[in-house]
Design an enzyme around this catalytic site. Structure first.
Site, PDB file in Angstrom:
ATOM      1  N   SER A 198       1.761   0.414  -7.916  1.00  0.00           N
ATOM      2  CA  SER A 198       3.227   0.368  -7.858  1.00  0.00           C
ATOM      3  C   SER A 198       3.850  -0.395  -9.013  1.00  0.00           C
ATOM      4  CB  SER A 198       3.667  -0.263  -6.544  1.00  0.00           C
ATOM      5  OG  SER A 198       3.234   0.542  -5.484  1.00  0.00           O
TER       6      SER A 198
ATOM      7  N   HIS B 134      11.281   3.618   4.877  1.00  0.00           N
ATOM      8  CA  HIS B 134      12.177   2.499   4.621  1.00  0.00           C
ATOM      9  C   HIS B 134      13.620   2.790   5.061  1.00  0.00           C
ATOM     10  CE1 HIS B 134       8.834   1.600   1.881  1.00  0.00           C
ATOM     11  NE2 HIS B 134       9.204   0.328   2.044  1.00  0.00           N
TER      12      HIS B 134
END
Lengths: 618, 374
Positions: free
Chosen positions: A323, A366
């Site tokens: 990431s 999310h």
């Protein structure tokens, strides 16, 4: 008249023969005299040179190798005396007794003594033969106190390279090894000769020429047995220059301690000039072993170990960035105008591309995320969408702006370039066209993309220092001392990202959020009084499915080491005006946030203690 | 009793030549042992002075009787030396692998030194017994061969290859001089050649090595070839004028082996250069030519042949030693006579010189009394 008296006839014959005999004798003597003429007059010069050669010997005075210091002048590497045991064969009275005594005092194996003596049999009897290098204090004391019982034994003091902290910083410092034929004939090692130890890696290699110093010599007159009669002339050796590194010994020590028992690398750099403050590669090795003469088993163990202790992972370890790569993609999106700070994407944990679906690391998703949350909480779905919009070629173009896919230019080891894939690359390499799904894997730092820890530290520094890409360097100065320098550090600016300031600010803010937001993935690097910014990365080594299968197979319900994720964390501190940029990679360390971030925190904590954060460090 | 003509005929030339060589020898020995003067070297030097003094006394003793008498005693003398050669093999002192020395209380000597002279004398006697001139054939030489062979084999048994070779070459020189039948000579040479391989096989390993080293001297500079290699360096490095007295580095730093014995000539050549070496060789040449002159002036065959035998001794020792130190011949342990250190050989050499002088002094004994035969 006696019987043997001459009669005139035989007298004549006798006299005739005497004349002939005289002639023969004169001829033979002429040959002898001519022989002297030939040796002394015709070839006299040659024999005179040979007799000088016999008589005069040049003895080596090896130079002291320069020291290697940390940025504050603390010694990393120096030279220590090595007490070497020699025997002068001519002065030995009783070999049997001597060999037994040596065995009792130093444990020297009688067979090895005989072997060494045999090897140097051809040498004149007065030239010393080395029996044992670098005796311990204990052995030295025993030898000295029994000296009167050991005729022919002498102790010579030589200088030996000493890596004071053993395994510490060994990948930076490098190690020494005997010069080989190829190096000797290369012409790059002027003044070195067979048997010399030269730098084989790291700083020892990079600054070999200056560290080495200049050999001195002694012209001595020797007799046939090799005993020195007198010194004719002497030229002192010139010690090598010292090398002062940009490394901070204390920071390095903290970083090394944090990596004990782990594999991976840490690099910390001054973001304003590219000076490397910390460089750790774990596991490490002890360069002292190479100087003392490494035995084959240890060497093989080291060179063939699956843990690769000799590899400098900070430069040569190529890992998927995970990431952390989202920093690059985010800036690409902003710069290309594909996204805006306020744009929101709904993450429900899954993203569909054609018939395949791509998961977010967070099950259930999310919810609504903008760029800030997407970075701070590392939402994959947000970036899948962004990636699809950007396409691989644009992403790769931006990655290259950060210096990924090429060497940073630090020249203390076999630096790897990493890999930044694009369409053309894949077609060339595999003869296949790029798949859209591969772009999605790439944006979250999986698939083909590979980076090294040092590339990561340069990249994260650039985000915070106004876009400057510095060449990382490790040397502050080279010379006798700081006042008499041969070489001094000059920052090398390789380029600038050339991004708009507001875009950088957006990303910087998000990266502060990674550490300081309540939901940030890197909150374990948080400080109360210092704003740390960073980005976590968790690299899948195998698919989640496979990982779970393996976990079930394992009896204590643990994921096998080799299947665990790599943990990344890159950070800067303080965020407003960074003094330190850090990249931490722990192989198979699990989550970046839980494994790598605390390590970065420890280093920043030490940096605070050492006033790097609040004060100008130079 | 003492003939005044002996004084008149005293051979000053021979004496001067000997004194000359002896002086150079002593100066050279001083230098050769200078580096080891505190380790017995000084003793070597003074000892040699004593030996020369004794040598000159022996020389005068050897002139004090008429050498005619020796002709009568030659056989007895010969058998005595054979007996001593046998005795040395039984009761001799063993030094470095060979049995060459006989000790009588504080005095010790090498019987082979005695044998060298006695072989010359028996040969001289044998060849002078024939009244007239003749060419010797093989069958006539049976006795001389036995006379030569017995001591040679005994000396070889010690072993002392150098002296044995010397006895053979000196005897051969005498036989060649008195003239040998050409066919017989051919047979002898051919026989010698065919026996050579067997001799080679019977040589000690170190002896074979020396000969091999002579053939290929560059092959093993640190092993068998070391001596010669260093000797050539010593000689060559002296160049024309030499390095100067006591300044020879090859000598002083011990690169040159056996410097006061077998390689004494190399020391001279290093320190005094070509000039010194040539001078010494010229002195030896003069000594030899003077010896031939004595042989020529001698009125009887025994004296003449003995003189030639002694000259052959000087000649061969010089040639073999100088040939060795300059690398012309293989290494054979023969010292340079009158020049190298060594008591036993010096005394026997001086005795031989005395005999030569004896012959020289009595050359005119029959002046006026010689009536040619009609």
């Amino acid at each position: 008249m006696r019987k043997s008296d001459f009669d005139p006839v035989s007298k004549d014959i006798f006299n005739k023969r005497l004349k002939r005999l005289t002639l023969i004798i004169v001829v033979v003597f002429s040959i002898l005299i001519l022989r002297f003429w030939f040796l002394q007059v015709v070839n006299g010069h040659m024999y005179r040179a040979k007799s000088e050669n016999n008589r005069i010997r040049i003895l080596d005075i090896p130079p002291f190798r320069g020291m290697i210091l940390d940025r504050n002048g603390e010694i990393f590497v120096d030279n220590r005396p090595s007490y070497d045991l020699y025997v002068i064969p001519e002065e030995v009275q009783d070999w049997e007794k001597l060999i037994i005594n040596l065995n009792l005092l130093t444990g020297l194996d009688p067979e090895s003594v005989k072997l060494k003596l045999n090897k140097e049999k051809r040498k004149p009897p007065f030239s010393p033969v080395c029996l044992k290098r670098d005796m311990s204090r204990n052995e030295l004391a025993k030898i000295e106190s029994h000296r009167f019982n050991l005729p022919g034994i002498i102790v010579k003091i030589a200088s030996q390279r000493h890596y004071i902290y053993g395994k510490s910083a060994s990948h930076i410092l490098g190690y020494l090894g005997e010069i080989n034929e190829k190096q000797l004939s290369s012409g790059r090692y002027v003044g070195n000769k067979s048997g010399d130890l030269i730098g084989k890696s790291g700083v020892e290699k990079k600054w070999q020429k200056y560290l080495n110093g200049i050999r001195g010599g002694e012209q001595v007159e020797v007799e046939a047995a090799g005993r020195i009669i007198r010194v004719i002339a002497q030229k002192q050796a010139i010690p090598g220059a010292n090398v002062c590194l940009t490394i901070d010994k204390d920071l390095q020590a903290v970083a090394e301690k944090a990596m004990i028992g782990k594999r991976g690398a840490i690099v910390a750099m001054d973001p304003d000039n590219g000076q490397i403050l910390v460089m750790v590669s774990s596991p490490s090795f002890d360069p002292n072993l190479f100087v003392e003469g490494i035995d084959e088993t240890t060497w093989k163990e080291m060179a063939l170990s699956k843990k690769f202790p000799l590899q400098n992972r900070a430069l040569a370890g190529q890992y998927s960035p995970g990431s952390v790569f989202k920093i690059v993609v985010a800036l690409a999106g902003l710069e290309e105008g594909v996204i805006d700070f306020g744009d929101e994407v709904v993450c429900n944990g899954i993203y569909k591309l054609g018939r395949s679906s791509f998961r977010c690391w967070k099950r259930g998703g999310h919810g609504k995320v903008n760029l800030y949350r997407a970075l701070a909480e590392s939402c994959d779905v947000y970036f899948y969408k962004l990636g699809e919009q950007l396409g691989i070629d644009r992403i790769s173009e931006y990655a290259r702006k950060f210096g990924l896919g090429e060497a940073t230019g630090i020249d203390i080891g076999q630096e790897k370039r990493g890999l930044v894939p694009n369409r053309a690359w894949k077609l060339k390499k595999y003869g296949e066209s790029w798949q859209g799904g591969e772009t999605l894997s790439t944006v979250i730092g999986q698939s083909y993309v590979l980076v090294t820890p040092i590339q990561m530290v340069v990249a994260v520094a650039a985000v915070f220092n106004g876009g400057n890409i510095f060449e990382p360097q490790i040397t502050r100065w080279v010379g006798k001392n700081e006042a008499e320098k041969i070489y001094e550090f000059v920052p090398v600016l390789k380029g600038n990202l050339g991004f708009r300031q507001e875009n950088l600010e957006i990303v910087k803010k998000a990266l502060i959020g990674v550490v300081n937001d309540p939901h940030g993935t890197g909150k374990r690097a948080r400080f109360k009084n210092v704003t740390v910014a960073g980005k976590t990365g968790t690299v899948q080594v195998v698919t989640r499915k496979r990982q779970q299968e393996l976990q079930k197979l394992n009896k204590d319900n643990e994921i096998p080491y080799k299947a665990r994720d790599h943990a990344w964390f890159v950070a800067v501190a303080p965020a407003a005006k960074p003094r330190i940029a850090i990249a931490v990679l722990v192989e198979h360390g699990g989550h970046g946030g839980s494994t790598a971030a605390p390590i970065a925190r420890e280093i920043i904590s030490e940096a605070i203690k050492k006033n790097y954060i609040f004060r100008e460090p130079r | 009793m003492f003939d005044r003509r002996l004084i008149q005929n005293f051979d000053w030339v021979l004496l001067l030549l000997l004194l000359f060589i002896a002086t150079i020898s002593i100066i050279n020995l001083y230098s050769a042992t200078y580096a080891i003067r505190n380790a017995g070297g000084a003793q070597v030097f003074t000892k040699q002075i004593y030996w020369f003094s004794i040598g000159f006394i022996v020389l005068f003793i050897m002139t004090s009787f008429n050498y005619y008498r020796l002709e009568r005693f030659a056989n007895a003398f010969y058998f005595l030396s054979i007996a001593l050669l046998i005795l040395v093999l039984i009761a001799g002192k063993v030094t470095s692998g060979s049995q060459r020395w006989l000790g009588f209380g504080p005095i010790s000597f090498q019987p082979s030194e005695l044998a060298k002279i006695s072989v010359v004398m028996v040969l001289a006697r044998f060849f002078s017994e024939e009244g007239g001139y003749r060419e010797y054939r093989l069958r006539d030489l049976g006795r001389p061969f036995i006379l030569i062979g017995i001591p040679t084999l005994l000396i070889l048994k010690e072993p002392d290859l150098g002296t044995a070779i010397l006895v053979v070459v000196v005897s051969a020189s005498i036989i060649l001089f008195v003239k040998i039948n050409r066919k017989s000579l051919l047979i002898i040479v051919l026989t010698a050649l065919s026996v050579a391989p067997f001799i080679w096989l019977n040589l000690k390993e170190y002896q074979q090595k020396r000969i091999m080293t002579f053939i290929r001297p560059d092959k093993d500079l640190f092993g068998a070839g070391y001596h010669i290699h260093q000797s050539k360096i010593a000689i060559g490095s002296g160049q024309v004028w030499g390095k100067g007295f006591l300044k020879g580095t090859q000598t002083k730093l011990h690169f040159l082996p056996e410097q006061h014995t077998d390689f004494a000539m190399s020391v001279l050549a290093e320190e005094w250069g070509f000039i010194g070496a040539a001078l010494l060789l010229c002195l030896y040449l003069l000594l030899i030519l003077w010896g031939l002159n004595i042989a020529k002036d001698s009125k009887d065959k025994f004296g003449s042949i003995t003189a030639i035998g002694i000259v052959a001794f000087i000649f061969w020792q010089v040639v073999i030693n100088v040939g060795m130190v300059t690398g012309l011949l293989p290494v054979v342990g023969i010292p340079l006579l009158l020049f190298s250190y060594g008591g036993s050989s010096l005394i026997s050499t001086m005795a031989a010189m005395g005999l030569l002088m004896n012959i020289s002094m009595r050359r005119f004994m029959f002046q006026g009394s010689y009536i040619p035969k009609k």
